[in-house]
Design an enzyme around this catalytic site. Structure first.
Site: not given
Lengths: 429, 429
Positions: B124, B186, B233, B255, B258, B322-323, B356, B410, B415
Site C-alpha cells: 500500500y 477499501q 514517525s 523528521q 513528516h 524508530e531512528h 530514508d 504429557e 504420539h
C-alpha cells in the site's frame, strides 16, 4: 475416515477451509478481564483465579523451594529424556544465529544488521489434564539462546494451588526467570500490562484456549507482540506405495488425539494406500486412551485420492498445513514442490512426534492456513534485527545528490537540507 | 524546542509516552467498509472511491500503456537517482538471504530450514500531496528478491483518476506485477479478501493514514499478515561535543516535517550542545516549505540534557525510537549500548535521509516504541522459514525412547504409538 476420489480443483479451497468456532461475545468477555487487570492488577488476578479457575492463592509467585522440591519429584528417566530433547532443540536453534555481514553498498556507505534480544518475554503454558512441558522447551530454549533478560512463565495451577513438577523442572532447566501460577486471559493481560507481582513483557508466546488466544489478539492491538495467530492443530500426510500404512495411520491418530477440532488429512495417489491406511487407522483407534477425542477429529478429517504426486503437493499448498509428512522413500526429491507449511517430516521414519518433542525443530507452528505467510517459532522470534549504517564523507558525496533529488521529488525539503548542509561543509574544506 | 535538564528517571517512562489520537468510532467505520468490500467487492470499491476520494473510474487497473507513458514523464536525473537507490537497497537486502544449514542434532536426525517466498503480497502506498515512491523501493525490492510471485500495489489516484508517474515508474522498476488505483481502508479490504479485479494476498505491507492502519489491524485478526503496527514517525539524536549542531538541527527538522505528530528528540550530555542545536534549529526552521507542520512537531518534541553518555543510551532504550542518530565521532564504540531501535545512523555524516532513500537499509521501521519487540521490514518480511527434519532408522532408534517417555508424560499415547510401531518394525528386521 471418508475417502474422496479425485475431487474437482474448484472444491479444493472449500476442502481446505477450517471449521470456525462460534466466538460470539468472546471479545467482550476477554476485554472486560483485560481492562480489569489493567486497572486493578494483582487484585483482579486473584478475583479471576478464584472465579474462573477455582483457585485461591495468597501469592502466585512460584518459590525457589517449590522448584527445588519439583526436581525430586520427576523420575530420572523422564529427566534424561527431557535433557536429550533439550540438547537437540538447543543445537538446531543455535544454528539459527545470524552472523553480522557488513555490506558496502557504495564506497563509504556500509550497512549491516545485528540481532538484539527482546529484553522481556512472557511464555504461556496451558493447564488442563496433561502438563505440556515440551512447549516450555520450544519457547524457553530459543528465548535463552537469544539472550532475553527476563523470561517469565504463566501457567494455571490445579485446585490445590500446585503446578505439575515436570513443568517446574523444565522451566528451571531452560532458564525461565520467574514462574507465576496464573492462567487464562488474566495471565495474558498481566504479562501485557504488568501488575504489582507480574512484570510486563514486550512479547507473549505460547498456546492456549480460546480466551487466551483472544486475549493475545487484543493485547497485540496495543502493540504487545505475539508469536502468531492460533488455530487447531493439523497434519497432512502425503503417502505413496512406498509408505507404511501402519505408520501413516499412527501419525494421523497422533494428530487426532490433540483435540476434537484437530484435522488429519491424508493425500495419496493410490486408492489401495488409502484403503490400507483407513483399515489400520480403525484398528489402532480402538487402543488409544483418547479415543473419544480422536474419533471426533477423524470425522472432521478426510483422505483425498488424487491423480498424480504433483496434484498432492498442489493440494497441500492450498491447504497450507501446520505439519506435512511425506511418507515416501522419494520424500527428499519433493522438497521444491513445497510452498506453504509449518514443518516438514521427510520419509517413513520421520514421525510428527519426533518434531513435537525431540528432533530439534520447533513445534510452535502456524495452523489454520497461516503457514501461507507465517513461520513457526525460531530464534528469530526472540530478537529484533536492528539495521545500522555508517556513511562517511566519501559516502555522502557519492549518494548525496541522489538523496537530494529523491527528497525534493517527494516534497520533503528538510530531508534534502540535511544532505545539502553536509555536502557544503565537505566541499568547503 | 524545550530543553529538560536532568529529569528524574521516574519521569522517563512518561517522557517516552507517545501522544495517542482519539480513535473513537474508527473501528466501526473501518469494519463497515471491510464488510462491504467482502460482500460487494468491486462495486463497493467503486462506491468508496467515489464517496471518500471523489474519484469515479470505470476501471481501477493501471494499464501497460499508462506505465509506458509514465516512464517518459519522469526526468532522467530522477530516474538515475532512483536506480542508484535501487542498487544499494538491492545489495543490502540480498545479503539477508539465509543459507540452508543442515544440522545433525543426533546421529540420523537432521534438521534445517528453508526460506520460501510468500506467494502473494500487497503493497500500500498512500496518496496525498507527495508521491512516496521511495517506499515502493523499500517494499518492492525485498519482495522481488524473496521471489514472491504476485506483488500487487494499491495507491489512491488523484481526482482525475491519475497516479503520479514516478510511482508508476518505480513500481515497474522493482517488478510490481499489478497496480490498482484504489486507496484507503477499501484497498486494504480488497487485498485481504479479493474482488473481481483485485486478487487477495497473504500479507499486506506499507504505511497509511488512520483508516488504512485500522483496516490492517482488523484484517490481521482474520489471519492476513501485516508488516507491523504503525504509529507516527520519530527520530532520537544522541549528540556530544564532537557533533555538528547544524547537522543535528537539520536531522531533527527532517523528521519534524513528516507530520504534526512526528517526534524529534535530542539527548545530550552537554548544555552547550543543546543550546547550539536549538539556535540552529530555529534558524533553519524559517526556510523550510513545510514549516507549519515542523513547528507543531517540534512543540511535541524535547531535548534532554543528561549526566553521562550511559544515561543517554539508557533513555534511548526506554524511548525505543524508530531512528537513532549517534551524532558523535565516538559512535562506533557505542553500538553495544543499543537495545531498542529500528535503524541506527553512526556518526556525523550518516543522516537519516540517507537511510530514508539510498544507503541500502529499509526505511519501513517500527515506531511508537514497537522497536522493543519488532524489526523493520527486511527480506525476512517476504518469506516463511519452513523447518525440515529427516529422521532415519538410526535416528529414531536414538531419540525414540525419549519421545515415548515425554509423550506418555504429557498423556498423549498416540504420539507414543507412532514411535513404538516404528521401533518395533526396526527391531524385528
Amino acid at each position: 475416515m471418508r475417502i474422496i476420489n479425485n475431487p474437482k480443483k474448484s472444491t479444493w479451497e472449500s476442502l481446505s477451509t477450517r471449521a470456525t468456532i462460534n466466538k460470539q461475545g468472546l471479545g467482550e468477555t476477554v476485554q472486560t478481564i483485560i481492562n480489569d487487570v489493567k486497572l486493578n492488577k494483582d487484585k483482579a488476578i486473584k478475583k479471576y483465579s478464584q472465579l474462573l479457575d477455582n483457585v485461591s492463592l495468597s501469592s502466585f509467585s512460584v518459590t525457589k523451594n517449590e522448584i527445588e522440591d519439583a526436581k525430586n519429584l520427576v523420575s530420572e528417566e523422564l529427566k534424561q529424556a527431557i535433557r536429550l530433547a533439550n540438547s537437540n532443540i538447543e543445537k538446531f536453534h543455535s544454528s539459527q544465529k545470524e552472523k553480522e555481514t557488513k555490506i558496502e553498498t557504495t564506497e563509504g556507505v556500509t550497512c549491516w544488521r545485528k540481532s538484539v534480544p527482546i529484553e522481556k518475554v512472557g511464555l504461556y503454558i496451558p493447564g488442563g489434564t496433561a502438563p505440556l512441558f515440551s512447549t516450555i522447551l520450544m519457547l524457553g530454549i530459543p528465548a535463552k539462546l537469544a539472550g532475553c533478560e527476563e523470561i517469565i512463565l504463566c501457567t494455571p495451577p490445579n485446585k490445590n494451588g500446585k503446578i505439575n513438577p515436570v513443568i517446574l523442572y523444565t522451566a528451571s532447566l531452560v532458564g525461565v526467570t520467574k514462574i507465576f501460577k496464573v492462567g487464562g486471559a488474566q495471565a495474558i493481560a498481566a504479562m501485557a500490562y504488568g501488575t504489582e507481582t507480574i512484570p510486563n513483557v514486550y512479547k507473549i508466546l505460547g498456546p492456549g484456549n480460546q480466551f487466551v488466544t483472544k486475549a493475545k489478539e487484543l493485547v497485540q492491538q496495543d502493540g504487545i507482540a505475539i508469536d502468531m495467530p492460533a488455530g487447531p492443530s493439523e497434519v497432512l500426510v502425503i503417502a505413496d506405495e512406498t509408505s507404511k500404512p501402519a505408520f501413516v495411520a499412527a501419525d494421523l491418530l497422533s494428530q487426532a488425539e490433540h483435540g476434537v477440532d484437530s484435522q488429519s488429512i491424508l493425500v495419496t495417489t493410490s486408492n489401495t494406500v488409502a484403503q490400507n491406511v483407513v483399515t489400520e487407522l480403525n484398528k489402532q483407534l480402538e487402543d488409544i486412551p483418547r479415543k473419544d477425542i480422536a474419533i471426533k477429529a477423524i470425522e472432521n478429517s478426510f483422505c483425498l485420492v488424487l491423480e498424480d504426486i504433483e496434484s498432492c503437493f498442489e493440494f497441500s499448498n492450498v491447504y497450507a498445513p501446520e505439519h506435512l509428512i511425506i511418507a515416501s522413500n522419494l520424500a527428499d526429491s519433493c522438497i521444491d514442490k513445497i510452498k506453504n507449511v509449518g514443518s516438514v517430516f521427510l520419509g517413513n521414519y520421520s514421525c510428527e512426534s519426533a518434531g513435537d518433542y525431540a528432533s530439534g525443530t520447533n513445534h510452535t507452528l502456524p495452523t489454520n492456513g497461516f503457514s501461507k505467510s507465517y513461520s513457526g517459532v525460531s530464534l528469530d522470534s526472540f530478537v529484533k534485527k536492528i539495521t545500522f549504517q555508517k556513511v562517511t564523507k566519501e559516502g555522502i558525496k557519492s549518494i548525496g545528490n541522489a538523496i537530494e533529488l529523491m527528497a525534493e521529488a517527494e516534497g520533503l525539503q528538510a530531508h534534502k537540507n540535511a544532505v545539502t548542509l553536509r555536502l557544503k561543509e565537505i566541499n568547503n574544506v
